[in-house]
Design an enzyme around this catalytic site. Structure first.
Site, mmCIF file in Angstrom:
data_model
loop_
_atom_site.group_PDB
_atom_site.id
_atom_site.type_symbol
_atom_site.label_atom_id
_atom_site.label_comp_id
_atom_site.label_asym_id
_atom_site.label_seq_id
_atom_site.Cartn_x
_atom_site.Cartn_y
_atom_site.Cartn_z
ATOM 1 N N TYR A 96 0.808 -1.235 0.000
ATOM 2 C CA TYR A 96 0.000 0.000 0.000
ATOM 3 C C TYR A 96 0.837 1.279 0.000
ATOM 4 O O TYR A 96 0.470 2.264 0.628
ATOM 5 C CB TYR A 96 -0.975 0.034 1.190
ATOM 6 N N HIS A 97 1.929 1.274 -0.756
ATOM 7 C CA HIS A 97 2.793 2.454 -0.802
ATOM 8 C C HIS A 97 3.033 2.919 -2.240
ATOM 9 O O HIS A 97 4.176 3.097 -2.656
ATOM 10 C CB HIS A 97 4.149 2.142 -0.143
#
Length: 544
Positions: free
Chosen positions: A480-481
């Site tokens: 999730y980056h």
């Protein structure tokens, strides 16, 4: 209606930027956010992360196309929706990355972005509860603290790692990143402290900024240009964006000074392309009039590829739906509602570390995030909740693979194509194999190993490098980056310059994680807020 500054996107960067610009009473600021206020108890309760991942009100829940390097699977991409953005649904870890990340940005021609130059912005927005030294701030709005949970199995993980020679690090954001230890979190009083909680909600509650307008449920569909100057935005306003399109109210607002795009690494390039800024071939294919051809828009997508090692454990105080766990969780719920302490304050990831595959004294290239529960598929594999176990997230910090964001349609309501292209570079799969081996060493080390019953993932039958690589392709995900899709720089593929202005245009900047030229070595929420704090200074220096 006209404002001096219109900010598109009320996520981590947009909240900081709106706060900082509106601090000057001479400027009128409007913040537009697609989702709602995000002040529910579900958002505030830290342990509720897996639930937030499943609710469209809080999470866009995107999927990539089939990824050939990940066993022909679609890869889930949760993205926060509503004020605070992904800081309202994330694991709340406060991680800045490594000093060299930012020095490398500066070395690429991004003047003003070295570690020593950006450190003051990290400190400016931070209210650090425990650590008082030259690396931290204590007067900012964002509360950073130690976890109030501290599950005892986390210490077993740390002890197992230190027995192998990994140093204990009391502060991953201090002098050195290397080592294992406890993560600090963006919480206040045992509850989530999102970017909106820190920078926007206090202003709304006190009504202290008459020059700041915050509009929720407002989805920007186009940035309007006059020639090569951004002058306005058009957006759809509705109390229920999932409602029939006929119920939308379409509104235009003008910006007398600048439009500031803070929609994140997925939506910022999407909105630019829908507004005529991007690769000409994509715009032509959808009959979008070209305002400015910039080939780098949507390119350079990066994320941390991650895989979970899961072990079944003998303990009964781990997160699961087994009767023994439910009894324990019940006692923890009582403690949370009484004193905002205990397991319900957990970020899930309480301990972990940053290590190097090249030796104990080298720059970290692997991150560990340890969970007191058995997890698979972003917590969506419900079968795992029937197991007492632990999970060790293992990711590589500076992947070489690059993906891209493309348009699927000319309608903002249609999600873009998120082609992550992870594991496409051979060096990434080689490092991931080594990372799994190092992770197994720790998990097989006492005291942690004393409670192990069996290894669920990868499984004891997975031993050779080829088998480990196959496991990684079959089970890896992102963590999730996403960053990099409106890259900052001075080369031909850069979208913004070091002042965050879009190259060749006026009246518009991009200020969010999409401008990162390279992914930082760690979680991206704190760096994104730093970018906004610095971006505000860059803007104010032009107008004051």
């Amino acid at each position: 209606m006209t404002y001096d500054f219109i900010i598109v996107g009320g996520g981590s960067s947009g909240c900081v930027l709106a706060n900082r610009l509106s601090a000057n009473p001479n400027f009128s600021v409007c913040l537009l956010e697609t989702g709602g206020r995000n002040q529910s108890n579900l958002v505030k309760t830290p342990i509720a992360i897996p639930l937030l991942f499943r609710i469209p009100k809080y999470n866009y829940g995107y999927e990539t196309p089939v990824q050939i390097n990940q066993a022909n699977r679609q890869i889930y991409n949760p993205r926060g929706r509503g004020l605070g953005g992904s800081s309202a649904i994330n694991a709340m870890l406060y991680v800045r990355g490594d000093r060299k990340d930012y020095d490398d940005w500066a070395a690429q021609g991004n003047e003003g972005w070295s570690y020593d130059q950006i450190l003051p912005y990290f400190k400016e927005i931070e209210h650090q509860e425990r650590i008082h030294d030259q690396y931290h701030g204590t007067t900012g709005e964002l509360n950073v603290t130690d976890s109030r949970s501290n599950h005892p199995i986390g210490k077993e993980f740390i002890d197992a790692a230190t027995s192998l020679g990994y140093p204990f690090n009391p502060d991953f954001n201090g002098e050195k990143q290397t080592g294992v230890g406890y993560y600090q979190v963006t919480q206040k009083g045992g509850q989530r402290h999102s970017a909106a909680d820190a920078f926007i909600h206090p202003l709304q509650n006190s009504k202290s900024r008459k020059n700041l307008t915050v509009l929720s449920y407002s989805r920007v569909e186009k940035i309007i240009f006059e020639g090569e100057r951004a002058v306005a935005v058009r957006f759809q306003q509705s109390q229920l964006l999932e409602a029939d399109k006929d119920s939308f109210k379409t509104v235009e607002l003008r910006a007398s000074k600048e439009v500031l795009l803070c929609a994140g690494a997925i939506h910022s390039p999407q909105l630019l392309m829908l507004s005529g800024i991007g690769p000409k071939e994509q715009l032509d294919a959808l009959q979008i009039p070209v305002v400015k051809e910039i080939q780098g828009v949507g390119k350079n997508l990066q994320d941390h590829v991650d895989v979970c090692l899961v072990n079944q454990q003998k303990r009964s105080d781990l997160i699961s739906i087994l009767p023994s766990s439910l009894w324990w969780l019940g006692t923890q719920a009582v403690e949370y509602f009484k004193s905002k302490r205990g397991a319900f304050t957990t970020s899930l990831v309480e301990t972990g570390g940053f290590i190097s595959s090249k030796g104990l004294d080298q720059r970290p290239d692997i991150q560990w995030q340890f969970i007191a529960g058995a997890m698979d598929d972003h917590g969506r594999n419900l079968k795992m909740y029937g197991i007492q176990g632990t999970t060790l997230h293992t990711c590589i910090l500076r992947p070489k693979s690059r993906g891209e964001i493309r348009l699927m349609s000319a309608d903002i309501a249609t999600p873009p194509v998120i082609d992550s292209n992870m594991l496409s570079h051979p060096d990434d799969i080689r490092l991931m194999v080594e990372a799994v081996k190092l992770s197994r060493q720790v998990l097989q080390q006492p005291p942690l190993s004393l409670g192990n019953i069996k290894e669920i993932f990868p499984g004891e039958q997975v031993q050779s490098d080829e088998q480990i690589a196959a496991f990684i392709r079959e089970k890896s995900n992102n963590i999730y980056h996403p960053v990099g899709t409106c890259k900052m720089g001075i080369d031909d593929m850069s979208v913004v310059d070091p002042t965050l202005k879009i190259r060749g245009l006026t009246g518009i900047r991009v200020i969010d994680a999409s401008i990162m030229p390279n992914l930082v070595s760690g979680n991206t929420n704190a760096p994104t807020m730093m970018i906004a704090a610095k971006g505000a200074d860059l803007i104010l220096s032009d107008y004051t």
